[in-house]
Scaffold this active site. Structure first.
Site, PDB file in Angstrom:
ATOM      1  N   LYS A   9       0.658  27.956  35.076  1.00 30.80           N
ATOM      2  CA  LYS A   9       1.116  26.729  34.407  1.00 30.80           C
ATOM      3  C   LYS A   9       0.037  26.256  33.436  1.00 30.80           C
ATOM      4  O   LYS A   9      -1.140  26.241  33.790  1.00 30.80           O
ATOM      5  CB  LYS A   9       1.422  25.637  35.439  1.00 30.80           C
ATOM      6  CG  LYS A   9       2.028  24.372  34.828  1.00 30.80           C
ATOM      7  CD  LYS A   9       2.442  23.347  35.869  1.00 30.80           C
ATOM      8  CE  LYS A   9       3.160  22.166  35.217  1.00 30.80           C
ATOM      9  NZ  LYS A   9       3.599  21.161  36.201  1.00 30.80           N
ATOM     10  N   SER A  67       8.343  19.555  36.164  1.00 28.72           N
ATOM     11  CA  SER A  67       7.694  19.940  34.929  1.00 28.72           C
ATOM     12  C   SER A  67       7.261  21.411  34.890  1.00 28.72           C
ATOM     13  O   SER A  67       6.967  21.919  33.812  1.00 28.72           O
ATOM     14  CB  SER A  67       6.471  19.057  34.679  1.00 28.72           C
ATOM     15  OG  SER A  67       5.484  19.288  35.673  1.00 28.72           O
ATOM     16  N   SER A  70       7.515  18.376  40.767  1.00 30.42           N
ATOM     17  CA  SER A  70       7.434  19.300  39.623  1.00 30.42           C
ATOM     18  C   SER A  70       7.329  20.778  39.984  1.00 30.42           C
ATOM     19  O   SER A  70       7.417  21.623  39.096  1.00 30.42           O
ATOM     20  CB  SER A  70       6.253  18.929  38.722  1.00 30.42           C
ATOM     21  OG  SER A  70       6.604  17.857  37.895  1.00 30.42           O
TER      22      SER A  70
END
Lengths: 477, 95
Positions: free
Chosen positions: A65, A140, A164
């Site tokens: 990420k 996210s 997320s």
């Protein structure tokens, strides 16, 4: 290449003996990029990785990420503010994966500064869900979930401030794990809300999440909130089985907003677990409804403080030809941040400002304690708590883009976990309208072992996590 | 709670955030609705409840008072937008 599309870490490991899985993952990621937009920056990988020496994850490709700092590799947090930011150091998560021998194939797309539930808030464009390219992958950590779902990497990192990791895992039909607060170091993980943020792992199998957690967990003196605890083997915990495991069912996790077909999927999964020997116990989480309002005070407050560091002076975007220092700050931040980030900074500034602090921020922190106490009471009688991860399946891109409140409301089953600092995991448990549904299992603080026993136990008696989208790079059946 | 133009100006100034006109309208309406949503907290009895700032109510650790960081000035200089002679450059603040 298709021979390398394996469903789990073990499959990729077997392939590494005589082929180059890193090159294969990179090629697949590149081919999928026009459709999925799941990577922001591909990593430069040097040399073939057929000969794998040392490390628990040696030669295993993963997507990282874009919230974790990677020395020498651009790290944007999905924001124009950090478009050109190349960190001079590694996050502890990056360093530990490196030590384990895992190979980062690129930085995964995400909502800007991890603020969002759809990945539409990325300055680098929306990510698409491999199950339906017209739909969001969740957020996210949307790029991470999409890459795992498409079979491009066996695992990806994520971060979870209010869901997320778990929500995109649910939307993409993969497994998403968030540990207890303090279990994994936050050093070098770009901060959104420091008392809620935790690194997490997305993989197809709960067991693979456990394997990665074994490499990531542990005290780090560089993170003041990292907790010193004896090492545990989470892979071994997977094999404990579900017989006698007490699973709490709270009617509050099945509130009016939860679509009935979603509720049915999770109830069917729980019935399977009961048949396998788990005990279902009714519990109460009376203040769960207050978790969304408490979260949307506390998270923006912490965000407004954390994001004050982006000033156009030390690193990150800087506006040109500023009149004076205040103009430099205001314009650099205005140009660098997207609308959702601005909204949260302004809400956070409001709830922390003189005259409103007690009524909003302080009160939200008090309610936070009440919510945490509800969980503590419930865990006196159960090992894990179960319910739907999300109220509905993945929605269409653009469907909620103009309605932040609708997006926030859908966090009802995930944010309380962060407020209380608990571990949780979302596992695939069925389909509605051809789209994946997630079952969320929540553990008590430091109760990851029970969580993995439950999640892996369920994956031994179900095959939802093996289902793959038609998308081109899917794993073979 | 209703946020008007003056409130938004005050918040934007506190947050050092420039806002263009189109953005102002959108943000003002949505901030109002966020504050409406969180107003549910007002009806909760929080009498004698200690605020919770940290999930495990942990005390921050103290480390030994020893230097353990190496000098990283040159690495930080490389990522700064404008530097000169080891100093960050900002617009003139003193006449």
């Amino acid at each position: 290449m298709s021979a390398l599309r394996f469903a789990d870490i073990a499959g990729w490991r077997a392939a590494a003996a005589d082929q180059d899985p890193i090159a294969a993952a990179r090629t697949m990621a590149e081919a999928a990029q026009p459709a999925l937009n799941a990577l922001i920056t591909p990593a430069v990988v040097t040399g073939p990785h057929t000969a794998t020496a040392g490390g628990a994850l040696a030669g295993i490709p993963y997507a990282h990420k874009d919230l974790f700092c990677t020395a020498g590799l651009r790290t944007t947090a999905g924001s124009r503010m950090l478009d050109g930011f190349v960190p001079p150091y590694d996050a502890t998560v990056s360093a530990r994966l490196d030590q384990a021998g895992a190979v980062c194939i690129g930085k995964a797309n995400m909502d800007e500064f991890a603020m969002g539930s759809s990945n539409e808030n990325s300055a680098f464009g929306a990510v698409r869900n491999p199950w339906d390219l017209q739909r969001v992958p969740g957020g996210s950590s949307g790029g991470s979930a999409a890459l795992v779902a498409a079979g491009i990497v066996p695992f990806a990192t994520g971060s979870d401030t209010g869901g997320s990791v778990r929500q995109p895992a649910a939307f993409c039909g993969v497994t998403g794990f968030k540990p207890s607060y303090g279990r994994i170091s936050r050093y070098g993980m770009i901060a959104f809300a420091s008392s809620l943020d935790q690194a997490g792992v997305i993989a197809r199998h709960a067991r693979d999440c456990a394997e990665v957690l074994n490499c990531l967990a542990g005290f780090d003196p560089r993170d003041a909130t990292s907790v010193e605890r004896p090492a545990e083997d989470f892979v071994a915990a997977c094999d404990r089985g579900v017989r006698g495991l007490r699973i709490g069912i709270a009617r509050e996790l099945y509130s009016a907003g939860i679509r009935s077909e979603i509720a049915d999927c999770t109830r069917a999964a729980l019935a399977e677990l009961e048949r396998a020997g788990a005990l279902l116990v009714d519990i109460e989480l009376p203040r769960l409804q207050l978790s969304v309002p408490a979260y949307y005070v506390i998270a923006p407050a912490e965000a407004s403080s954390n994001l004050a560091r982006y000033d156009g002076v030390r690193y990150g975007h800087r506006a040109e030809a500023a009149r004076d220092l205040n103009d430099l700050y205001a314009r650099s931040r205005s140009e660098g941040f997207g609308t959702e980030v601005k909204r949260r900074i302004l809400v956070g500034t409001f709830v922390l400002s003189a005259g409103y602090y007690d009524a909003y921020y302080l009160r939200a922190q008090q309610v936070r304690r009440l919510i945490a106490e509800d969980f503590a009471r419930a865990f006196a009688g159960v090992d894990v708590i179960a319910g739907p991860t999300t109220p509905d399946v993945a929605f269409r891109i653009g469907e909620k883009a103009d309605d932040p409140l609708a997006m926030y409301a859908a966090d009802i089953n995930t944010v309380a976990v962060n407020l209380a600092g608990l571990p949780a995991i979302s596992v695939p448990c069925g389909f509605v309208d051809g789209l994946p549904v997630g079952l969320q299992l929540i553990g008590p603080a430091w109760g990851e072992a029970s969580l993995f026993a439950a999640a892996h136990g369920y994956q031994q008696i179900s095959d939802w996590h093996f289902r793959t989208p038609q998308f081109g790079a899917g794993v073979p059946s | 709670m209703h946020i008007d133009n003056a409130d938004l100006d005050r918040l934007a100034r506190l947050a050092r955030l420039g806002l263009d006109n189109g953005e102002r309208e959108r943000l003002m309406a949505s901030i109002d609705s966020v504050l409406d949503m969180v107003s549910a907290l007002r009806n909760v009895d929080v009498n004698a409840v200690l605020p919770m700032a940290h999930p495990h109510d942990a005390q921050l650790r103290l480390r030994a008072d020893e230097v353990d960081e190496v000098d990283c000035q040159s690495a930080l200089e490389k990522i700064a937008p404008e530097m000169q002679s080891g100093l960050y450059l900002v617009p003139k603040v003193i006449e």
